[in-house]
Motif scaffolding. Structure first.
Motif, PDB file in Angstrom:
ATOM      1  N   VAL A 102      37.994  19.571 -11.984  1.00 57.36           N
ATOM      2  CA  VAL A 102      37.931  20.684 -11.036  1.00 57.36           C
ATOM      3  C   VAL A 102      38.991  21.689 -11.458  1.00 57.36           C
ATOM      4  O   VAL A 102      40.186  21.403 -11.413  1.00 57.36           O
ATOM      5  CB  VAL A 102      38.167  20.207  -9.597  1.00 57.36           C
ATOM      6  N   VAL A 103      38.549  22.886 -11.871  1.00 60.70           N
ATOM      7  CA  VAL A 103      39.426  23.852 -12.529  1.00 60.70           C
ATOM      8  C   VAL A 103      39.450  25.159 -11.738  1.00 60.70           C
ATOM      9  O   VAL A 103      38.407  25.778 -11.525  1.00 60.70           O
ATOM     10  CB  VAL A 103      38.943  24.138 -13.966  1.00 60.70           C
ATOM     11  N   ASP A 109      44.701  27.575 -16.997  1.00 62.01           N
ATOM     12  CA  ASP A 109      44.018  26.354 -16.556  1.00 62.01           C
ATOM     13  C   ASP A 109      42.696  26.188 -17.288  1.00 62.01           C
ATOM     14  O   ASP A 109      42.355  25.088 -17.742  1.00 62.01           O
ATOM     15  CB  ASP A 109      43.761  26.414 -15.048  1.00 62.01           C
ATOM     16  N   VAL A 110      41.928  27.265 -17.385  1.00 66.07           N
ATOM     17  CA  VAL A 110      40.608  27.180 -18.025  1.00 66.07           C
ATOM     18  C   VAL A 110      40.744  26.760 -19.482  1.00 66.07           C
ATOM     19  O   VAL A 110      40.052  25.840 -19.954  1.00 66.07           O
ATOM     20  CB  VAL A 110      39.874  28.530 -17.905  1.00 66.07           C
ATOM     21  N   LEU A 111      41.631  27.402 -20.219  1.00 69.06           N
ATOM     22  CA  LEU A 111      41.805  27.072 -21.640  1.00 69.06           C
ATOM     23  C   LEU A 111      42.289  25.645 -21.829  1.00 69.06           C
ATOM     24  O   LEU A 111      41.780  24.904 -22.682  1.00 69.06           O
ATOM     25  CB  LEU A 111      42.783  28.057 -22.281  1.00 69.06           C
ATOM     26  N   PHE A 113      42.106  23.019 -19.729  1.00 71.29           N
ATOM     27  CA  PHE A 113      41.113  22.011 -19.337  1.00 71.29           C
ATOM     28  C   PHE A 113      39.992  21.933 -20.373  1.00 71.29           C
ATOM     29  O   PHE A 113      39.439  20.856 -20.607  1.00 71.29           O
ATOM     30  CB  PHE A 113      40.555  22.308 -17.948  1.00 71.29           C
ATOM     31  N   ASP A 114      39.635  23.054 -20.990  1.00 74.95           N
ATOM     32  CA  ASP A 114      38.639  23.012 -22.069  1.00 74.95           C
ATOM     33  C   ASP A 114      39.138  22.155 -23.228  1.00 74.95           C
ATOM     34  O   ASP A 114      38.386  21.327 -23.769  1.00 74.95           O
ATOM     35  CB  ASP A 114      38.336  24.429 -22.570  1.00 74.95           C
ATOM     36  N   MET A 115      40.389  22.340 -23.622  1.00 76.02           N
ATOM     37  CA  MET A 115      40.949  21.531 -24.707  1.00 76.02           C
ATOM     38  C   MET A 115      41.053  20.068 -24.308  1.00 76.02           C
ATOM     39  O   MET A 115      40.789  19.161 -25.109  1.00 76.02           O
ATOM     40  CB  MET A 115      42.310  22.086 -25.118  1.00 76.02           C
ATOM     41  N   ALA A 116      41.418  19.822 -23.051  1.00 79.05           N
ATOM     42  CA  ALA A 116      41.512  18.445 -22.571  1.00 79.05           C
ATOM     43  C   ALA A 116      40.153  17.769 -22.584  1.00 79.05           C
ATOM     44  O   ALA A 116      40.039  16.570 -22.900  1.00 79.05           O
ATOM     45  CB  ALA A 116      42.099  18.422 -21.164  1.00 79.05           C
ATOM     46  N   ALA A 117      39.097  18.506 -22.238  1.00 81.51           N
ATOM     47  CA  ALA A 117      37.749  17.935 -22.266  1.00 81.51           C
ATOM     48  C   ALA A 117      37.379  17.501 -23.675  1.00 81.51           C
ATOM     49  O   ALA A 117      36.785  16.429 -23.875  1.00 81.51           O
ATOM     50  CB  ALA A 117      36.742  18.956 -21.736  1.00 81.51           C
ATOM     51  N   THR A 144      43.612  36.178 -14.398  1.00 78.42           N
ATOM     52  CA  THR A 144      42.224  35.733 -14.469  1.00 78.42           C
ATOM     53  C   THR A 144      41.320  36.765 -15.111  1.00 78.42           C
ATOM     54  O   THR A 144      41.592  37.958 -15.133  1.00 78.42           O
ATOM     55  CB  THR A 144      41.647  35.468 -13.057  1.00 78.42           C
ATOM     56  N   ALA A 145      40.185  36.257 -15.613  1.00 79.33           N
ATOM     57  CA  ALA A 145      39.015  37.070 -15.900  1.00 79.33           C
ATOM     58  C   ALA A 145      37.984  36.648 -14.875  1.00 79.33           C
ATOM     59  O   ALA A 145      37.524  35.516 -14.870  1.00 79.33           O
ATOM     60  CB  ALA A 145      38.521  36.814 -17.318  1.00 79.33           C
TER      61      ALA A 145
END
Length: 330
Positions: A102-103, A109-111, A113-117, A144-145
């Motif tokens: 949950v991001v 955070d987005v970047l 969590f993407d790398m963590a995935a 943010t974007a």
């Protein structure tokens, strides 16, 4: 600076040591900064992991436990956790049924969590991700974007956590989380700036007698600055902003949230005004939660989050939950 801390550099670690002491039903890895429910991984259950910068407590560590998150990753104050934290959390809670991240929609955070995935998937863990972007105040901000992720994060974590607790597969848990995010909108107001331990002073300038409409949880600028308004006037502005975007056709869950320094006396008075506006707009309220849940350190202010909820979401909201910050039905 008057803060109940030792030194700014140890604020997060000191807080995590306190969480460990106060909540023995959690496993707290202070060094690696991961908070996990003690019985994880739970057999045949999808794991839920979230996280973000510290300073928004009880989000996210206060929502770890039965019926909500399986793990949370706290970063430095207002700073994203790192991918290794998130991957470690995913490994700690994966029972073989996959993990949902949950991001909140903040660039770091987005970047991360993407790398963590990617790291978790390399270890054979199935990962799904849901982005929370509920803030109607602004489209883009300093962090943010697109829209910021704010109060709806609590709704996503509670409702997706409830369906995961029932043993639903990863696809179903992800679908509920997406439904909740798409059905939720938020708007926040600052009456004062917040103070980070590292800075030791206000993070932005808000002159006496003024407020900021549409503020973010890090003190990001909002829609506009105005002279101080009454509780009723603030409720009119915030709730109309949410409803004009959400256009609910079903009863709503309402979160009347404090930003950290607003007492419950004021929040409950504000909640009464929120309900007044909803009655005037003929929007039925199914459930209301009032308190400091998604905060911004010592900021005075409030936010309103509404989630359009069908019968299934209401059932999931009422499902048992046992975490440091939310507890009912147990």
């Amino acid at each position: 600076m008057r803060m109940l801390i030792n030194v700014p550099e140890s604020v997060v670690s000191d807080a995590l040591r306190g969480v460990a002491a106060a909540h023995p039903d959690l496993t707290v890895d202070v060094e690696n900064r991961v908070v996990v429910r003690r019985d994880a991984p739970v057999a045949d259950k999808v794991g839920l992991v979230s996280g973000g910068g510290s300073g928004h407590e009880p989000l996210h560590g206060g929502f770890v436990g039965l019926g909500m998150l399986d793990a949370a990753c706290p970063g430095e104050v207002f700073t994203s956790p790192v991918p290794d934290q998130m991957a470690r959390a995913a490994a700690a809670v994966d029972s073989g049924n996959g993990v949902l991240f949950v991001v909140k929609n903040y660039t770091g955070d987005v970047l991360n969590f993407d790398m963590a995935a990617e790291l978790a998937e390399d270890e054979g863990i199935r990962i799904a991700k849901v982005l929370v972007n509920d803030d109607v105040a602004v489209t883009d901000s300093l962090y943010t974007a697109g829209r910021r992720g704010t109060g709806a994060t609590l709704f996503v974590e509670k409702l997706a956590g409830a369906v995961a607790q029932e043993g639903a597969p990863l696809e179903r848990v992800e679908a509920v989380a997406r439904q909740v995010n798409e059905s939720s909108r938020s708007f926040g107001v600052a009456l004062s700036a917040c103070t980070t331990p590292a800075k030791g002073g206000p993070t932005f300038d808000l002159p006496p007698g003024e407020l900021e409409l549409g503020i973010g949880i890090h003190g990001e600028p909002g829609r506009e600055r105005r002279p101080m308004m009454t509780s009723a006037e603030i409720a009119d502005f915030a709730v109309h902003a949410v409803l004009d975007d959400l256009n609910p056709t079903a009863p709503v869950l309402a979160l009347v949230n404090g930003m950290g320094a607003t007492p419950l006396l004021e929040l409950y008075g504000f909640a009464a005004e929120v309900h007044r506006v909803l009655r005037e707009r003929r929007v039925p309220v199914a459930r209301t939660l009032v308190g400091n849940y998604v905060t911004s350190l010592d900021m005075a202010g409030c936010s309103v989050t509404l989630c359009q909820a069908d019968e299934d979401l209401l059932r999931l909201w009422d499902a048992p939950v046992r975490t440091p910050a939310l507890r009912w039905g147990i």
